[in-house]
Structure formats: C-alpha cells, structure tokens
Scaffold this active site. Structure first.
Site, PDB file in Angstrom:
ATOM      1  N   ASN A   1     -13.319   0.057  -7.236  1.00 45.33           N
ATOM      2  CA  ASN A   1     -14.533   0.530  -6.935  1.00 45.33           C
ATOM      3  C   ASN A   1     -15.262   1.319  -8.288  1.00 45.33           C
ATOM      4  OD1 ASN A   1     -13.982   0.467  -4.094  1.00 45.33           O
ATOM      5  ND2 ASN A   1     -12.672   2.295  -4.307  1.00 45.33           N
TER       6      ASN A   1
ATOM      7  N   HIS B   1      -3.732   6.054   3.407  1.00 46.74           N
ATOM      8  CA  HIS B   1      -4.369   4.669   2.823  1.00 46.74           C
ATOM      9  C   HIS B   1      -3.914   3.624   3.679  1.00 46.74           C
ATOM     10  CE1 HIS B   1      -6.071   1.819   0.101  1.00 46.74           C
ATOM     11  NE2 HIS B   1      -7.021   2.552   0.033  1.00 46.74           N
TER      12      HIS B   1
ATOM     13  N   ASP C   1       0.857  -1.075  -0.006  1.00 47.46           N
ATOM     14  CA  ASP C   1       0.003  -0.099   0.009  1.00 47.46           C
ATOM     15  C   ASP C   1       0.910   1.267   0.166  1.00 47.46           C
ATOM     16  OD1 ASP C   1      -2.374   1.745   0.831  1.00 47.46           O
ATOM     17  OD2 ASP C   1      -3.272  -0.672   0.787  1.00 47.46           O
TER      18      ASP C   1
ATOM     19  N   SER D   1     -11.415  -1.240  -0.628  1.00 46.95           N
ATOM     20  CA  SER D   1     -10.138  -1.059  -0.092  1.00 46.95           C
ATOM     21  C   SER D   1     -10.098  -1.252   1.384  1.00 46.95           C
ATOM     22  CB  SER D   1      -9.301   0.287  -0.271  1.00 46.95           C
ATOM     23  OG  SER D   1      -8.850   0.271  -1.442  1.00 46.95           O
TER      24      SER D   1
END
Length: 303
Positions: free
Chosen positions: A165, A63, A31, A247
């Site tokens: 998404n 994130h 990430d 996520s």
C-alpha cells in the site's frame, strides 16, 4: 462502496454458475493467525504459530481472519451475503505476524519451509501472503525471504502476494511481491478515498517496475471496503468487519485460484499464472499499475 458490493455479488453468481466451491483445495495463509469464526466450519486443518509458539488457534490482530474469510468463509452468519470466493476450500493458517501486524522475516521464512514440508499432508496448493516490506538496498534478509518464497513456487505451489500500500510512486511494490515468479496483486479500486488510523489513503496500490525492471503487479482485484470475517466475533464484536488494501485484493485472487484448481486439479502453477494473464480485463491503465488487468472470475474458470 456500492460498486465493490455489486462486483462481489457478480463473482458469487459466477461461482454458482460453474458449481465450483474450491472443495478439498488447501490454502496456506501466512498472516496474523485465525479466529474460530463459524464461517470457517471445520475447514481449518492445521494452525502453526511462529511468533508466540502457542498451540491454540487464535488471531490477536484480526488481519489474518479477515484474509481467510475472503478466501474461504462460508457466509454462514450472513446467509451467504459475505461468503468468501471459495467457500469450501480448506484453510491452513500460519501466524507470522504479531498482535500489531508486524513481523520478522525469519518467521515468514520458517513458515515457508513448513509449508513445503507439509504441502502433501494438507493438500496445500496455494499460499496467500498479504504481507510485505518496502525493499532496502542490498538487504541480505530480504534476499533470504525472496529465496524462501520462490522455493515454494519452485515446489509447484501457487504463491499469491500483495503489492503493498505504498503507491502511487513507481518501484513501490513490497517484498516479496517484487519476485518475478510469484503472482503479485494490486488493488483495482484504490481511487476510493479511505480514512485510516494512518490518515487519508488514496491511490495506495503499489506500482512497478521493480528495481530489476520487472513489470508488477501481475494483476489487480478489488481491495477497498471489503467485508469479511471479524476475529472479535463472540467478544462483543460483529460477525463481519470492513478492511481495505492490497492485502484484501490478494485473497480474492487466491480464492479464485482455489476454484480453478478444484475444477482442474492437474494444472500447474505456471499454467494458473498463464490463465490469469489470458483472462484479465484490461482497465486501460498503465501496465505497472494494473499488470494484465483486473481479475475476471467468469473468464478465468471458463476453459
């Protein structure tokens, strides 16, 4: 939002009931990095930066810290209210995305190779990849990414990947979530309307089938309005922040798997995947929207 809070609380009760905390299980997180948030205690075993090649632990986006908190935050600063799913697991964050949350495929590939080489050293059993890109036709780079991710699975690691998404259209699962080997996670609560920097977001969870006609995602979990560790804590930021997307749903599943493997360490990645298939709760939705159904931690841990 209240529905999500109640569900998370229910998970916590399940976890306590089974007295499972994910202890000593290592979870690698590909990430944006990780911040030294108090909720991670001393459980960040190693940090690798494939973007800027820095040695210090950091997260210039936020994130990755949020993802890590969902997996294994202790909830220390919230008296347990915002604890992660497996609050005793060890974390091995690898920075493969930059400060804008963007990245290059070769960084993910490098990270995947590093994980295979160091899995035994850090007891890595699970790899969380809340990263993805829409598939392109005949992309050599994407094929290399899929191969790298599947190599980790073939080495016995449980690889958990976000569906992306880009829903609600079909064939909107992101790479590497299109892989038939890995465990691909969608959001079960994407009906909740969100307002983001990109605009209005609803029915966002990626759907299958893949171009190879593989049913995806494999399962779903809550991903909308999830509270977790804030990377800006200590810099005039609150201890926790709220984010949404597949996520966020992905680390919920990774955390649950950490609980299962701490209870049954001899289980293989194939057995873990089969266990998920057997214990998910059918939501009555299309298989290419919900897969096997929604994660049910109580059933998942009750072998």
């Amino acid at each position: 939002m209240e529905q999500v809070k109640e569900r998370v609380s229910y998970w916590c009760k399940d976890t306590n009931q089974h007295k499972v905390e994910g202890k000593e299980i290592g979870v690698a997180i590909l990430d944006t990095g990780i911040a030294l948030h108090p909720d991670f205690d001393k459980r960040i075993l190693c940090f690798k930066d494939f973007v800027n090649k820095q040695g210090m632990i950091y997260d210039d986006n936020g994130h990755g810290t949020h993802i890590a908190g969902i997996i294994g935050g202790s909830g220390k600063l919230s008296e347990g209210k915002y604890a992660g799913i497996a609050p005793k697991c060890n974390l091995i964050p690898l920075k493969v995305l930059d400060k804008r949350g963007n990245g290059e495929i070769n960084h993910v590939i490098e990270g995947s190779k590093w994980i295979i080489e160091n899995a035994s050293k850090y007891c890595i059993r699970i790899v969380n990849i809340s990263v993805g890109t829409l598939p392109n036709t005949d992309s050599e780079e994407e094929e290399k990414l899929l191969m790298a991710v599947e190599n980790m699975w073939d080495e016995g690691l449980v690889v958990v990947v976000a569906a992306g998404n880009y829903g609600p259209k079909g064939q909107s699962i992101t790479v590497p979530g299109v892989s038939k080997k890995v465990i691909t996670v969608g959001a079960s609560d994407d009906k909740i309307e969100l307002f983001t920097i990109e605009g209005r977001l609803k029915d966002y969870s990626g759907r299958g089938p893949t171009k190879e006609c593989v049913m995806k995602p494999d399962l779903v979990a809550p991903g909308s309005k999830i509270y977790s560790c804030n990377s800006r804590y200590g810099k005039k930021g609150r201890a926790y922040s709220c984010k949404s997307g597949t996520s966020m749903a992905t680390p919920v599943v990774s955390g649950a798997i950490a609980l299962l493997l701490s209870k049954y360490p001899e289980m293989t990645n194939v057995e873990v995947k089969l266990r998920l298939c057997q214990t998910c709760m059918d939501l009555g939705k299309c298989k290419n929207q919900q897969g096997w159904g929604e994660l049910c931690i109580k059933e998942f841990l009750s072998i």
